[in-house]
Design a protein around this motif. Sequence first.
Motif, PDB file in Angstrom:
ATOM      1  N   ASN A   1       0.810  -1.220   0.000  1.00 32.47           N
ATOM      2  CA  ASN A   1       0.000   0.000   0.000  1.00 32.47           C
ATOM      3  C   ASN A   1       0.848   1.277   0.000  1.00 32.47           C
ATOM      4  O   ASN A   1       0.317   2.375   0.030  1.00 32.47           O
ATOM      5  CB  ASN A   1      -0.973  -0.002   1.184  1.00 32.47           C
ATOM      6  CG  ASN A   1      -0.260   0.052   2.529  1.00 32.47           C
ATOM      7  OD1 ASN A   1       0.937   0.308   2.629  1.00 32.47           O
ATOM      8  ND2 ASN A   1      -1.014  -0.199   3.597  1.00 32.47           N
ATOM      9  N   GLY A   2       2.179   1.123   0.011  1.00 31.34           N
ATOM     10  CA  GLY A   2       3.072   2.282  -0.034  1.00 31.34           C
ATOM     11  C   GLY A   2       3.628   2.724   1.301  1.00 31.34           C
ATOM     12  O   GLY A   2       4.523   3.573   1.355  1.00 31.34           O
ATOM     13  N   ARG A   3       3.133   2.167   2.388  1.00 29.56           N
ATOM     14  CA  ARG A   3       3.628   2.553   3.717  1.00 29.56           C
ATOM     15  C   ARG A   3       5.067   2.071   3.887  1.00 29.56           C
ATOM     16  O   ARG A   3       5.372   0.902   3.672  1.00 29.56           O
ATOM     17  CB  ARG A   3       2.743   1.958   4.798  1.00 29.56           C
ATOM     18  CG  ARG A   3       3.157   2.379   6.173  1.00 29.56           C
ATOM     19  CD  ARG A   3       2.177   1.917   7.218  1.00 29.56           C
ATOM     20  NE  ARG A   3       2.664   2.304   8.526  1.00 29.56           N
ATOM     21  CZ  ARG A   3       2.477   1.617   9.621  1.00 29.56           C
ATOM     22  NH1 ARG A   3       1.756   0.513   9.573  1.00 29.56           N
ATOM     23  NH2 ARG A   3       2.967   2.020  10.765  1.00 29.56           N
ATOM     24  N   GLU A   4       5.948   2.979   4.278  1.00 25.25           N
ATOM     25  CA  GLU A   4       7.369   2.661   4.432  1.00 25.25           C
ATOM     26  C   GLU A   4       7.735   2.407   5.889  1.00 25.25           C
ATOM     27  O   GLU A   4       7.216   3.071   6.785  1.00 25.25           O
ATOM     28  CB  GLU A   4       8.233   3.816   3.904  1.00 25.25           C
ATOM     29  CG  GLU A   4       8.163   3.994   2.425  1.00 25.25           C
ATOM     30  CD  GLU A   4       9.159   5.026   1.905  1.00 25.25           C
ATOM     31  OE1 GLU A   4      10.003   5.535   2.680  1.00 25.25           O
ATOM     32  OE2 GLU A   4       9.094   5.320   0.703  1.00 25.25           O
ATOM     33  N   HIS A   5       8.658   1.476   6.068  1.00 22.96           N
ATOM     34  CA  HIS A   5       9.219   1.187   7.386  1.00 22.96           C
ATOM     35  C   HIS A   5      10.736   1.216   7.228  1.00 22.96           C
ATOM     36  O   HIS A   5      11.293   0.374   6.523  1.00 22.96           O
ATOM     37  CB  HIS A   5       8.806  -0.211   7.862  1.00 22.96           C
ATOM     38  CG  HIS A   5       7.330  -0.426   7.896  1.00 22.96           C
ATOM     39  ND1 HIS A   5       6.579  -0.207   9.019  1.00 22.96           N
ATOM     40  CD2 HIS A   5       6.464  -0.825   6.932  1.00 22.96           C
ATOM     41  CE1 HIS A   5       5.309  -0.484   8.755  1.00 22.96           C
ATOM     42  NE2 HIS A   5       5.224  -0.852   7.493  1.00 22.96           N
ATOM     43  N   VAL A   6      11.384   2.181   7.841  1.00 23.66           N
ATOM     44  CA  VAL A   6      12.839   2.260   7.807  1.00 23.66           C
ATOM     45  C   VAL A   6      13.322   1.733   9.151  1.00 23.66           C
ATOM     46  O   VAL A   6      12.982   2.291  10.202  1.00 23.66           O
ATOM     47  CB  VAL A   6      13.324   3.705   7.574  1.00 23.66           C
ATOM     48  CG1 VAL A   6      14.844   3.756   7.552  1.00 23.66           C
ATOM     49  CG2 VAL A   6      12.749   4.262   6.285  1.00 23.66           C
TER      50      VAL A   6
END
Length: 107
Positions: free
Chosen positions: A10-15
């Motif tokens: 869905n495009g959610r980023e986790h760095v």
Amino acid sequence: MIKITYVEHNGREHVVDVPRGATIMEGARDNGIPGIEADCGGACSCATCHVYVDPSWVGKLPPKEAMENDMLDFAFEPDPVRSRLTCQIRVNDGLEGLVLRMPEKQV
């Protein structure tokens, strides 16, 4: 620690910071990243840790071994160039900033 970016479908980023020597799959699992199921725990006997490597990173990763390549046949919509199993890639200094995208689902 090496920063790796996991991008959900869905495009959610986790760095997240992943320790050197761990696998990318372990980094996802240990940081609660959704979209990496890792049903086999890293034994390369399923394809539930499948990701698409950002195009700018494809040539910087170690090549796929035969077993990984075979298991990718079971992944959801594998891409012959960008698909990888995260259990098969060990984190090292050269992966700082790596970007990975999750498929719509794991099968």
